[in-house]
Design an enzyme around this catalytic site. Structure first.
Site, short mmCIF file in Angstrom:
data_model
loop_
_atom_site.label_atom_id
_atom_site.label_comp_id
_atom_site.label_asym_id
_atom_site.label_seq_id
_atom_site.Cartn_x
_atom_site.Cartn_y
_atom_site.Cartn_z
N PRO A 127 0.82 -1.18 0.00
CA PRO A 127 0.00 0.00 0.00
C PRO A 127 0.87 1.25 0.00
CG PRO A 127 -0.26 -1.31 2.03
CD PRO A 127 0.92 -1.78 1.32
N GLU A 128 0.62 2.10 -0.96
CA GLU A 128 1.30 3.40 -1.02
C GLU A 128 0.28 4.45 -0.57
OE1 GLU A 128 3.50 3.95 -4.69
OE2 GLU A 128 3.38 1.81 -5.10
N HIS A 184 -3.88 -15.60 9.13
CA HIS A 184 -3.23 -14.29 9.16
C HIS A 184 -4.10 -13.15 9.67
CE1 HIS A 184 -0.34 -16.55 6.96
NE2 HIS A 184 -1.05 -16.59 5.86
N ARG A 203 2.33 -11.53 5.20
CA ARG A 203 3.80 -11.48 5.26
C ARG A 203 4.32 -10.86 6.56
NH1 ARG A 203 6.00 -9.42 -0.49
NH2 ARG A 203 7.97 -10.11 0.38
#
Length: 300
Positions: free
Chosen positions: A2-3, A111, A130
DNA sequence: ACTGTACCCTGTAGGC
DNA sequence: TGCCTACAGGGTACAG
């Protein structure tokens, strides 16, 4: 992943779901993500009301009535999922009953590391395969001096981004323009996608040296002005489209962003350049360990 | 000071 | 089907 545009999209959803609500239950499913969770994390969040949800660079900041701020960085694959609460069904084998957010298999969803329920009836889940994301709890009064914020560069959609600021920082720098723009100390919030897209829009090569953004005495030149306009435009359009969904990113309601449809270069290796007067082909190369997508014929 | 590389971790896509 | 490699929206700790 995500930017800035994706984080801003998440911020808006969280603001809608959280502001004015209390965090009634918090379930922590593991002791760390990229870093350990803060000391007494659950205790410090429990019962707190949310005053505001803001963003700085790629960091989300959830302002609590305890004058602490929950800071969240999504890393590459972090995401928030919002779902309505339906009372009485446990979602976990241990901990508290927080809702019906269950996986079809009957097991815990993979997760889902933090699950909380608000007084407004929303279950908010932080999911991160991750685990490059992390959370901090910082005092509101001193947050700007914390290590993660102190050295951050200018906010590209705020009033601080001027060609002069960009040029001054770039003056004398021999590093590639791509790497310069990825460095959060120079401009905060850009990542691999939007750097590639902004350079394309400005017709600038990612291999160009950063110092060529500065004219005599570090003054802005036409290249730095062009680049600045391109950065602003691409980010504003991406925010309006809800960000880019390529692999993992989802908006908190589960839907996809739309901006990937409008990428000119990112993930378009081998395809034709979209500039009407250009017959080039989009290429991929590696810079500083990451893929750069660009058109060799119109980015100079 | 500045630059490039390795690494954190998991999942997926593609070649054989 | 499986096995292997390469790669992924980020950031940081090193070595040179």
């Amino acid at each position: 992943m995500p930017e800035l545009p994706e984080v801003e999209t998440v911020r808006a959803s969280l603001a809608h779901a959280l502001i004015g609500q209390r965090l009634e239950t918090i379930e922590l499913r593991r002791s760390d993500l990229r870093f350990p969770f803060p000391e007494r994390f659950v205790e410090r969040l429990s019962g707190r009301a949310v005053k505001a949800v803001t963003r700085r660079a790629k960091y989300l900041r959830i302002h609590l009535d305890s004058d602490e701020i929950l800071v969240v960085h999504l890393g590459m694959t972090g995401r928030f999922i919002l779902a309505p609460f339906e009372a009485g069904v446990p979602i976990a084998g241990r901990g508290e009953i927080v809702g019906t957010y269950t996986h079809e298999s009957g097991r815990l969803p993979q997760h889902d590391h933090v699950v909380l329920r608000t007084s407004g009836g929303t279950v908010v889940t932080y999911n991160d395969p991750r685990r490059f994301g992390y959370m901090l709890l910082l005092d509101a009064a001193t947050i700007e001096s914390h290590a993660v914020f102190r050295l951050l560069g200018v906010e590209p959609l705020g009033p601080g981004l001027e060609a002069s600021a960009l040029s001054e920082r770039a003056a004398g720098r021999r590093t590639d323009l791509k790497a310069f723009l990825m460095d959060q100390r120079n401009i905060a919030g850009l990542g691999n996608i939007y750097v590639c897209e902004a350079l394309f829009r400005a017709s600038l090569s990612p291999k160009r040296k950063a110092r060529t953004l500065a004219g005599r005495g570090g003054c802005p030149n036409d290249r730095s002005v062009r680049l600045l306009v391109a950065i602003r435009e691409v980010l504003e359009e991406a925010v309006a489209a809800g960000g880019s969904t390529l692999r993992d990113y989802r908006k908190p309601d589960g839907s996809s962003g739309a901006f990937q449809e409008r990428h000119d270069v990112y993930d378009r290796e081998g395809e034709r350049c979209r500039r009407p007067d250009c017959s080039g082909t989009i290429r991929r190369m590696t810079q500083a360990g990451r893929s750069t997508f660009y058109c060799p014929s119109c980015q100079k």
